[in-house]
Design a protein around this motif. Sequence first.
Motif, PDB file in Angstrom:
ATOM      1  N   GLN A  24       0.856  -1.185   0.000  1.00  0.00           N
ATOM      2  CA  GLN A  24       0.000   0.000   0.000  1.00  0.00           C
ATOM      3  C   GLN A  24       0.894   1.238   0.000  1.00  0.00           C
ATOM      4  OE1 GLN A  24      -2.490   0.645   3.510  1.00  0.00           O
ATOM      5  NE2 GLN A  24      -4.282   0.537   2.194  1.00  0.00           N
TER       6      GLN A  24
ATOM      7  N   CYS B 219       1.037   5.472  -0.268  1.00  0.00           N
ATOM      8  CA  CYS B 219       0.341   6.752  -0.184  1.00  0.00           C
ATOM      9  C   CYS B 219       1.199   7.809  -0.886  1.00  0.00           C
ATOM     10  CB  CYS B 219       0.114   7.133   1.275  1.00  0.00           C
ATOM     11  SG  CYS B 219      -0.792   8.677   1.481  1.00  0.00           S
TER      12      CYS B 219
ATOM     13  N   GLU C  77      -2.227  -1.127  -3.990  1.00  0.00           N
ATOM     14  CA  GLU C  77      -3.086   0.055  -3.872  1.00  0.00           C
ATOM     15  C   GLU C  77      -2.259   1.326  -3.775  1.00  0.00           C
ATOM     16  OE1 GLU C  77      -6.652   2.052  -1.143  1.00  0.00           O
ATOM     17  OE2 GLU C  77      -5.568   0.308  -0.382  1.00  0.00           O
TER      18      GLU C  77
ATOM     19  N   ILE D 292      -2.805   5.268  -2.825  1.00  0.00           N
ATOM     20  CA  ILE D 292      -3.711   6.248  -2.217  1.00  0.00           C
ATOM     21  C   ILE D 292      -3.184   7.634  -2.585  1.00  0.00           C
ATOM     22  CG2 ILE D 292      -4.658   7.175  -0.072  1.00  0.00           C
ATOM     23  CD1 ILE D 292      -4.050   4.355   1.140  1.00  0.00           C
TER      24      ILE D 292
ATOM     25  N   THR E 228      -7.009   4.895  -5.068  1.00  0.00           N
ATOM     26  CA  THR E 228      -8.018   5.547  -4.236  1.00  0.00           C
ATOM     27  C   THR E 228      -7.536   6.954  -3.885  1.00  0.00           C
ATOM     28  OG1 THR E 228      -7.063   4.678  -2.187  1.00  0.00           O
ATOM     29  CG2 THR E 228      -8.791   3.363  -3.230  1.00  0.00           C
ATOM     30  N   THR E 229      -8.445   7.746  -3.341  1.00  0.00           N
ATOM     31  CA  THR E 229      -8.081   9.089  -2.901  1.00  0.00           C
ATOM     32  C   THR E 229      -8.722   9.335  -1.542  1.00  0.00           C
ATOM     33  OG1 THR E 229      -8.001  11.436  -3.521  1.00  0.00           O
ATOM     34  CG2 THR E 229     -10.026  10.238  -4.044  1.00  0.00           C
ATOM     35  N   LEU E 230      -8.176  10.286  -0.816  1.00  0.00           N
ATOM     36  CA  LEU E 230      -8.744  10.633   0.476  1.00  0.00           C
ATOM     37  C   LEU E 230     -10.110  11.270   0.271  1.00  0.00           C
ATOM     38  CD1 LEU E 230      -5.698  12.253   2.321  1.00  0.00           C
ATOM     39  CD2 LEU E 230      -6.462   9.888   2.405  1.00  0.00           C
TER      40      LEU E 230
END
Length: 198
Positions: A80, A82, A137, A139, A167-169
């Motif tokens: 994962q 970010c 993933e 982010i 995905t996004t916040l």
Amino acid sequence: MAGKDIEKLIKLVAKLPALGTRSSRRIVLQLLKKKESLFLPLIDAMQNVADNIKVCDICGNYDTESPCSICASTTRDAHQLCVVQDVADLWAMERVSMFKGKYHVLGGILSALDGVSPEDLNIEKLFLRIEEENISEIILALPATIDGQITSNYLLQQLKDSGVKVTTLAQGIPMGAELDYMDEGTIQLALNSRKVLS
């Protein structure tokens, strides 16, 4: 009136973000009053960091070692990732202590106005990491600005055939805030990010 060496220190402290001359005078005065317990340990800590600071070869974080402590950790989720604009954003995420994956610092965001293109950012290394580290993933934790959205859309387009979940916040109205005090952009983001309750 302080002596010229103290005035020089005040002027240097005043160059830090969000500090003016008055605030820097108060800070320097406190340091002088607490020389043994605060000033000298601060000098030692600053000198140690200045002598040993490194930019992590993997994610772009600041640390006194490379890879940084986050990238070197075996307890974090290595699948994962970010993506953040700057190290300040990485540190902000770490303050919350909720994200258990790893990071990638872009070093900025795309901006036609400022002449920042994909080649100016740490994007190519991001794509290499996705391939080499078996990332599942991504982010996107980029600013809720036009340039932040442009950067997110660019990355999304580049990653659409990679098989990686992107995905996004969630964005919108902060906890405890009132609609009357929100700007139109924040309200629009909150509407667009709404969740089904029933």
